[in-house]
Design a protein around this motif. Structure first.
Motif, PDB file in Angstrom:
ATOM      1  N   THR A  79       0.758  -1.213   0.150  1.00  0.00           N
ATOM      2  CA  THR A  79       0.022  -0.241   0.048  1.00  0.00           C
ATOM      3  C   THR A  79       0.828   1.410   0.132  1.00  0.00           C
ATOM      4  O   THR A  79       2.137   1.118   0.275  1.00  0.00           O
ATOM      5  N   GLY A  80       0.328   2.423  -0.480  1.00  0.00           N
ATOM      6  CA  GLY A  80       1.029   3.644  -0.437  1.00  0.00           C
ATOM      7  C   GLY A  80       1.494   3.910   1.172  1.00  0.00           C
ATOM      8  O   GLY A  80       2.567   4.468   1.113  1.00  0.00           O
ATOM      9  N   THR A  81       0.522   3.835   1.979  1.00  0.00           N
ATOM     10  CA  THR A  81       1.078   3.897   3.470  1.00  0.00           C
ATOM     11  C   THR A  81       2.177   3.127   3.715  1.00  0.00           C
ATOM     12  O   THR A  81       3.362   3.648   4.384  1.00  0.00           O
ATOM     13  N   ALA A  82       2.144   1.792   3.398  1.00  0.00           N
ATOM     14  CA  ALA A  82       3.331   0.650   3.836  1.00  0.00           C
ATOM     15  C   ALA A  82       4.653   1.421   3.279  1.00  0.00           C
ATOM     16  O   ALA A  82       5.714   1.410   3.840  1.00  0.00           O
ATOM     17  N   LYS A  83       4.464   1.799   1.907  1.00  0.00           N
ATOM     18  CA  LYS A  83       5.596   2.263   0.986  1.00  0.00           C
ATOM     19  C   LYS A  83       6.334   3.575   1.880  1.00  0.00           C
ATOM     20  O   LYS A  83       7.496   3.734   1.939  1.00  0.00           O
ATOM     21  N   ALA A  84       5.131   4.459   2.102  1.00  0.00           N
ATOM     22  CA  ALA A  84       5.808   5.866   2.498  1.00  0.00           C
ATOM     23  C   ALA A  84       6.539   5.309   4.042  1.00  0.00           C
ATOM     24  O   ALA A  84       7.616   6.092   4.524  1.00  0.00           O
ATOM     25  N   LEU A  85       5.931   4.843   4.944  1.00  0.00           N
ATOM     26  CA  LEU A  85       6.603   4.317   6.376  1.00  0.00           C
ATOM     27  C   LEU A  85       7.747   3.638   5.903  1.00  0.00           C
ATOM     28  O   LEU A  85       8.905   4.082   6.610  1.00  0.00           O
ATOM     29  N   HIS A  86       7.926   2.694   5.075  1.00  0.00           N
ATOM     30  CA  HIS A  86       9.315   2.073   4.591  1.00  0.00           C
ATOM     31  C   HIS A  86      10.213   3.156   4.406  1.00  0.00           C
ATOM     32  O   HIS A  86      11.350   2.963   4.766  1.00  0.00           O
ATOM     33  N   TRP A  87       9.976   3.871   3.303  1.00  0.00           N
ATOM     34  CA  TRP A  87      11.131   4.779   2.982  1.00  0.00           C
ATOM     35  C   TRP A  87      11.502   5.854   3.991  1.00  0.00           C
ATOM     36  O   TRP A  87      12.566   6.379   3.873  1.00  0.00           O
ATOM     37  N   ALA A  88      10.481   6.360   4.681  1.00  0.00           N
ATOM     38  CA  ALA A  88      10.622   7.250   5.953  1.00  0.00           C
ATOM     39  C   ALA A  88      11.493   6.612   6.619  1.00  0.00           C
ATOM     40  O   ALA A  88      12.532   7.462   7.101  1.00  0.00           O
ATOM     41  N   MET A  89      11.310   5.662   7.137  1.00  0.00           N
ATOM     42  CA  MET A  89      12.214   4.960   8.071  1.00  0.00           C
ATOM     43  C   MET A  89      13.613   4.558   7.579  1.00  0.00           C
ATOM     44  O   MET A  89      14.597   4.805   8.328  1.00  0.00           O
ATOM     45  N   ALA A  90      13.648   4.311   6.243  1.00  0.00           N
ATOM     46  CA  ALA A  90      14.859   3.982   5.765  1.00  0.00           C
ATOM     47  C   ALA A  90      15.616   5.295   5.830  1.00  0.00           C
ATOM     48  O   ALA A  90      17.016   5.300   6.121  1.00  0.00           O
TER      49      ALA A  90
ATOM     50  N   LEU B 163      11.390   5.860  16.410  1.00  0.00           N
ATOM     51  CA  LEU B 163      10.459   5.424  17.494  1.00  0.00           C
ATOM     52  C   LEU B 163       9.104   5.398  17.002  1.00  0.00           C
ATOM     53  O   LEU B 163       8.275   4.509  17.392  1.00  0.00           O
ATOM     54  N   PHE B 164       8.854   6.723  16.783  1.00  0.00           N
ATOM     55  CA  PHE B 164       7.362   6.898  16.502  1.00  0.00           C
ATOM     56  C   PHE B 164       6.918   6.134  15.213  1.00  0.00           C
ATOM     57  O   PHE B 164       5.906   5.772  14.984  1.00  0.00           O
ATOM     58  N   LEU B 165       7.851   6.219  14.261  1.00  0.00           N
ATOM     59  CA  LEU B 165       7.586   5.451  12.787  1.00  0.00           C
ATOM     60  C   LEU B 165       7.411   4.156  13.125  1.00  0.00           C
ATOM     61  O   LEU B 165       6.667   3.540  12.567  1.00  0.00           O
ATOM     62  N   ILE B 166       8.143   3.502  13.965  1.00  0.00           N
ATOM     63  CA  ILE B 166       8.246   2.125  14.229  1.00  0.00           C
ATOM     64  C   ILE B 166       6.879   1.583  14.777  1.00  0.00           C
ATOM     65  O   ILE B 166       6.359   0.726  14.393  1.00  0.00           O
ATOM     66  N   VAL B 167       6.326   2.539  15.638  1.00  0.00           N
ATOM     67  CA  VAL B 167       5.084   2.214  16.344  1.00  0.00           C
ATOM     68  C   VAL B 167       4.360   2.382  14.997  1.00  0.00           C
ATOM     69  O   VAL B 167       3.053   1.337  15.062  1.00  0.00           O
TER      70      VAL B 167
ATOM     71  N   ARG C  74       4.429   2.070  12.034  1.00  0.00           N
ATOM     72  CA  ARG C  74       4.689   0.723  10.980  1.00  0.00           C
ATOM     73  C   ARG C  74       3.944  -0.836  11.688  1.00  0.00           C
ATOM     74  O   ARG C  74       3.652  -1.344  10.757  1.00  0.00           O
ATOM     75  N   ILE C  75       4.238  -0.629  12.893  1.00  0.00           N
ATOM     76  CA  ILE C  75       3.754  -2.046  13.221  1.00  0.00           C
ATOM     77  C   ILE C  75       2.343  -2.142  13.332  1.00  0.00           C
ATOM     78  O   ILE C  75       1.792  -3.123  12.989  1.00  0.00           O
ATOM     79  N   ILE C  76       1.788  -0.866  13.864  1.00  0.00           N
ATOM     80  CA  ILE C  76       0.301  -1.031  13.882  1.00  0.00           C
ATOM     81  C   ILE C  76      -0.321  -1.088  12.394  1.00  0.00           C
ATOM     82  O   ILE C  76      -1.098  -1.911  12.111  1.00  0.00           O
ATOM     83  N   TRP C  77       0.344  -0.520  11.213  1.00  0.00           N
ATOM     84  CA  TRP C  77       0.016  -0.780   9.909  1.00  0.00           C
ATOM     85  C   TRP C  77       0.032  -2.043   9.626  1.00  0.00           C
ATOM     86  O   TRP C  77      -0.627  -2.826   8.698  1.00  0.00           O
ATOM     87  N   ARG C  78       1.194  -2.654   9.937  1.00  0.00           N
ATOM     88  CA  ARG C  78       1.709  -4.193   9.556  1.00  0.00           C
ATOM     89  C   ARG C  78       0.632  -5.066  10.020  1.00  0.00           C
ATOM     90  O   ARG C  78       0.276  -5.918   9.378  1.00  0.00           O
ATOM     91  N   VAL C  79       0.229  -4.716  11.400  1.00  0.00           N
ATOM     92  CA  VAL C  79      -0.636  -5.762  11.948  1.00  0.00           C
ATOM     93  C   VAL C  79      -2.119  -5.791  11.532  1.00  0.00           C
ATOM     94  O   VAL C  79      -2.930  -6.676  11.405  1.00  0.00           O
TER      95      VAL C  79
END
Length: 187
Positions: free
Chosen positions: A9-20, A64-68, A70-75
């Motif tokens: 999803t677009g959100t998953a991609k945004a979180l992935h690249w922001a975290m990277a 820290l905020f992004l991983i939270v 990302r985990i919520i999105w992934r779940v």
């Protein structure tokens, strides 16, 4: 191998690249500070080291905020199925992702503990500070510092492996695993 039609999803991609971006930037600044800057040379060097560490923490705490998130999105949002891989490769991919997520949590949390034990504030993007995770404990600082460094370098190795396997999928397997996480790639 035939191209599969799958995409995150677009959100998953945004979180992935922001975290990277956040993680690699924080790692580069942290490594620079640890390898090339020292306290005790003179006031200018002390200030440069302190400012660089503050910048490192200001960026790293964002993760820290992004991983939270990302985990919520992934779940709550199932990722695309891993297709065209052997069962062993699928298990390895899942294990690698679990290790990556674990390290993305542990590295900043241990860094937070490190700053707390050293008695320093923990800024978030220069906007506010988060409370200490531990009371000031100078005796723990060298141990927590070592754990933070080991975990950070382990995360770097896992990231290199993650990128390497994505490139393997693109160049050797000729599937769309890499493209599935690229912006603009549609389901």
């Amino acid at each position: 191998m035939a191209t599969q039609n799958r995409s995150y999803t677009g959100t998953a991609k945004a979180l992935h690249w922001a975290m990277a971006i956040v993680i690699l930037t924080a790692m580069a600044i942290g490594a620079y500070s640890g390898l090339f800057l020292s306290y005790g040379i003179d006031a200018a060097h002390d200030l440069q080291k302190s400012d660089t560490i503050t910048l490192h923490k200001s960026i790293a705490t964002i993760s820290l905020f992004l991983i939270v998130l990302r985990i919520i999105w992934r779940v709550t949002h199932r990722p695309p199925a891993l297709t065209g891989m052997s069962p062993m490769m699928i298990k390895a991919a899942h294990a690698g992702h679990h290790l990556l997520y674990l390290l993305m949590v542990l590295v900043p949390v241990v860094g937070w503990a490190y700053s707390s034990a050293a008695g320093y504030p923990i800024p978030v993007a220069g906007l506010f500070t988060i409370p200490p995770l531990l009371p000031k404990s100078p005796d723990l600082v060298p141990y927590i510092s070592t754990v933070h460094s080991v975990l950070a370098y382990t995360l770097l190795v896992v990231i290199v492996g993650h990128v390497g396997f994505a490139l393997k999928h693109y160049f050797i397997d000729k599937d769309d695993t890499l493209q599935s996480m690229l912006p603009g790639h549609k389901q």
